[in-house]
Design an enzyme around this catalytic site. Structure first.
Site, PDB file in Angstrom:
ATOM      1  N   ASN A  44      33.315  23.714  40.329  1.00 20.73           N
ATOM      2  CA  ASN A  44      33.685  25.080  39.968  1.00 20.73           C
ATOM      3  C   ASN A  44      35.021  24.978  39.238  1.00 20.73           C
ATOM      4  O   ASN A  44      36.077  24.857  39.863  1.00 20.73           O
ATOM      5  CB  ASN A  44      33.805  25.917  41.249  1.00 20.73           C
ATOM      6  CG  ASN A  44      34.156  27.370  40.971  1.00 20.73           C
ATOM      7  OD1 ASN A  44      34.426  27.747  39.826  1.00 20.73           O
ATOM      8  ND2 ASN A  44      34.160  28.175  42.005  1.00 20.73           N
ATOM      9  N   ARG A  72      29.212  25.704  38.389  1.00 21.22           N
ATOM     10  CA  ARG A  72      29.215  27.155  38.497  1.00 21.22           C
ATOM     11  C   ARG A  72      29.660  27.745  37.160  1.00 21.22           C
ATOM     12  O   ARG A  72      30.672  27.323  36.590  1.00 21.22           O
ATOM     13  CB  ARG A  72      30.199  27.593  39.576  1.00 21.22           C
ATOM     14  CG  ARG A  72      30.244  29.084  39.679  1.00 21.22           C
ATOM     15  CD  ARG A  72      31.478  29.576  40.360  1.00 21.22           C
ATOM     16  NE  ARG A  72      31.463  31.028  40.372  1.00 21.22           N
ATOM     17  CZ  ARG A  72      32.545  31.788  40.424  1.00 21.22           C
ATOM     18  NH1 ARG A  72      33.726  31.234  40.472  1.00 21.22           N
ATOM     19  NH2 ARG A  72      32.438  33.089  40.421  1.00 21.22           N
ATOM     20  N   HIS A  85      28.734  37.540  41.225  1.00 11.99           N
ATOM     21  CA  HIS A  85      28.517  37.080  42.617  1.00 11.99           C
ATOM     22  C   HIS A  85      27.036  36.851  42.919  1.00 11.99           C
ATOM     23  O   HIS A  85      26.622  36.916  44.083  1.00 11.99           O
ATOM     24  CB  HIS A  85      29.023  38.113  43.653  1.00 11.99           C
ATOM     25  CG  HIS A  85      30.481  38.402  43.600  1.00 11.99           C
ATOM     26  ND1 HIS A  85      30.994  39.672  43.752  1.00 11.99           N
ATOM     27  CD2 HIS A  85      31.553  37.589  43.436  1.00 11.99           C
ATOM     28  CE1 HIS A  85      32.304  39.635  43.677  1.00 11.99           C
ATOM     29  NE2 HIS A  85      32.670  38.389  43.475  1.00 11.99           N
ATOM     30  N   ARG A  88      41.614  45.237  41.005  1.00  8.17           N
ATOM     31  CA  ARG A  88      40.820  45.863  39.928  1.00  8.17           C
ATOM     32  C   ARG A  88      40.456  47.301  40.289  1.00  8.17           C
ATOM     33  O   ARG A  88      40.117  47.582  41.439  1.00  8.17           O
ATOM     34  CB  ARG A  88      39.522  45.091  39.696  1.00  8.17           C
ATOM     35  CG  ARG A  88      39.741  43.720  39.120  1.00  8.17           C
ATOM     36  CD  ARG A  88      38.431  42.954  39.015  1.00  8.17           C
ATOM     37  NE  ARG A  88      38.612  41.599  39.496  1.00  8.17           N
ATOM     38  CZ  ARG A  88      37.638  40.817  39.942  1.00  8.17           C
ATOM     39  NH1 ARG A  88      36.398  41.246  39.960  1.00  8.17           N
ATOM     40  NH2 ARG A  88      37.896  39.606  40.368  1.00  8.17           N
ATOM     41  N   GLU A 147      28.236  29.913  48.396  1.00  6.66           N
ATOM     42  CA  GLU A 147      27.830  29.833  46.991  1.00  6.66           C
ATOM     43  C   GLU A 147      27.607  28.385  46.545  1.00  6.66           C
ATOM     44  O   GLU A 147      26.722  28.101  45.753  1.00  6.66           O
ATOM     45  CB  GLU A 147      28.879  30.531  46.120  1.00  6.66           C
ATOM     46  CG  GLU A 147      28.836  32.046  46.296  1.00  6.66           C
ATOM     47  CD  GLU A 147      30.110  32.759  45.874  1.00  6.66           C
ATOM     48  OE1 GLU A 147      31.084  32.719  46.638  1.00  6.66           O
ATOM     49  OE2 GLU A 147      30.123  33.343  44.789  1.00  6.66           O
TER      50      GLU A 147
END
Ligand code: ADP
Length: 400
Positions: A7, A90, A179, A240, A385
């Protein structure tokens, strides 16, 4: 079979080496400060942790150092690189170019370059990581696992924005979500835990972390998700804003003398929980501040829970019923007060929380927090993940 999961960020690179027979993590670690001075590798294998301070001028040097640690006599877990069967990367955004996990080829990397602008903060970094691995391990099979793939099944009426259709066709502006590997993992685990065929289940998955997204999963497929063209949309997050009327942005930019680019940085980095509370983006700090009577921290938490609740309601309607709600990621797994606030008032829809079970600390396995009379199962499931990336990579490369 052993899969190396990578990743890559712009200045960091996380990795895990996973044994697919047992799905155990053999080793994992992080390279930090790549391309800036003060490079560092933290490598963990079993109970051993090694920290190496070394300048890492680029991703190729970083991956070379990782491989050196993996085969090191003292700290390594494999005797040679031949033991790594494939590498899974990823990737945040796929656009419409890739709808599933894809083997790396020169052609594929050309397309990756073309779609890099869809996720300017993330995809170029992933490309650096992939190219570095190809340089250091040219003979290895590699797969790209996209955060957006799980959402590729959304029907057009759910993923399109109501802009001129010709503009959608020309520029591919639409909802892609994010996600996806997490939503896929926890919805699959929920079906397994419930001993039900995913085909017959309607599930809402709440990935609530620093970034948060909520998905509606019907028959094992995503039919809608809260994030949009970018991960800025949906519920308010750590820093955010989440959903906001775009006309308010233009107004704010004008008032504060910000360019569009500055406006977007503001919405991504200075809003959400941080902006509303003025305290922190971290839910631990927010719950502590709320307990001490901080009004704005309490307000931020209420806004978050209310927004999540509205998505749960909307997705119950979109799914035409509901069998299970799953909470996952940093906040979803660890913050009972948030889970309670999201579900409060939904009893009329057959959603009833067992408040005592909700307060129990999760032990890393699936935790059922639904009350006995709840028609809808409420589960806390730790996400993984990396394991999804490893599984997808193994599935794609083992039959080649
Ligand atoms: P990211 O989106 O960066 O992957 P995470 O899923 O790690 O984020 O979530 C980060 C959020 O989760 C933070 O707001 C933090 O407060 C919360 N969190 C993470 N771990 C814990 C924990 N053990 N206990 C309570 N809250 C936690």
């Amino acid at each position: 079979m052993k899969i190396l999961v990578i990743n890559a960020g712009s200045s960091s690179l996380k990795y895990q080496l996973i044994d697919m027979e047992t799905e155990a993590v053999l080793a994992k670690g992080t390279c930090e400060r790549i391309g800036i001075s003060g490079g560092k590798l933290t490598h963990k294998a079993g109970s051993k942790t090694v920290e190496i301070e070394k300048e890492l001028p680029n991703h190729t040097e970083a991956i070379a150092l990782v491989l050196k640690q993996l085969v090191d006599k003292e700290t390594g877990v494999i005797s040679s690189m031949d033991e790594i069967d494939a590498v899974g990367h990823r990737v945040v955004a796929s656009g419409e170019a890739f709808t599933k996990t894809t083997l790396v080829t020169d052609e594929v990397m050309k397309t990756m370059d073309e779609i890099a602008e869809l996720a300017p903060l993330h995809n170029p970094a992933a490309i650096l990581g992939i190219n570095a691995c190809r340089a250091v391990m040219p003979e290895k099979q590699m797969a790209l696992v996209f955060d957006t793939s799980f959402h590729a099944t959304m029907p057009d009426y759910a993923h399109l924005y109501a802009v001129d259709y010709e503009d959608y066709k020309a520029y591919k502006v639409r909802r892609y979500g994010a996600h996806g590997t997490s939503h896929k993992f926890v919805s699959g685990e929920a079906a397994r835990y419930l001993k039900r065929d995913p085909e017959e289940l309607k599930i809402i998955t709440c990935h609530l972390g620093n970034g948060s997204s909520i998905s509606a999963v019907k028959g094992g497929k995503c039919i809608d998700t809260s994030m949009g063209f970018t991960p800025l949309a949906g519920v308010p997050m750590g820093t955010r804003s989440g959903d906001i009327d775009v006309a308010a942005i233009e107004f704010l930019c004008r008032k504060k003398g910000m360019s569009m680019e500055e406006g977007l940085t503001y919405l991504n980095k200075k809003c959400g929980m941080l902006g509303v509370s003025g305290v922190s983006s971290d839910f631990r700090d927010l719950t502590a501040a709320e307990k001490e009577g901080n009004y704005r921290a309490g307000l931020a938490l209420k806004m978050f829970a209310y927004s999540c609740k509205k998505y749960v309601g909307a997705y119950m309607a979109a799914l035409g019923g509901l069998d299970c709600i799953v909470f996952t990621a940093g906040v979803g797994e660890n913050t009972p007060s948030v889970r309670k606030a999201v579900l409060e008032g939904l009893e009329a829809f057959g959603i009833a929380l067992d408040e005592e079970k909700n307060l129990q600390k999760n032990d890393g396995s699936v935790h059922d927090i639904s009350a006995k009379n709840s028609k809808v199962k409420i589960l806390v499931i730790p996400t993984n993940e990396e394991l999804v990336i490893a599984r997808e990579t193994a599935a794609l490369t083992s039959d080649k």
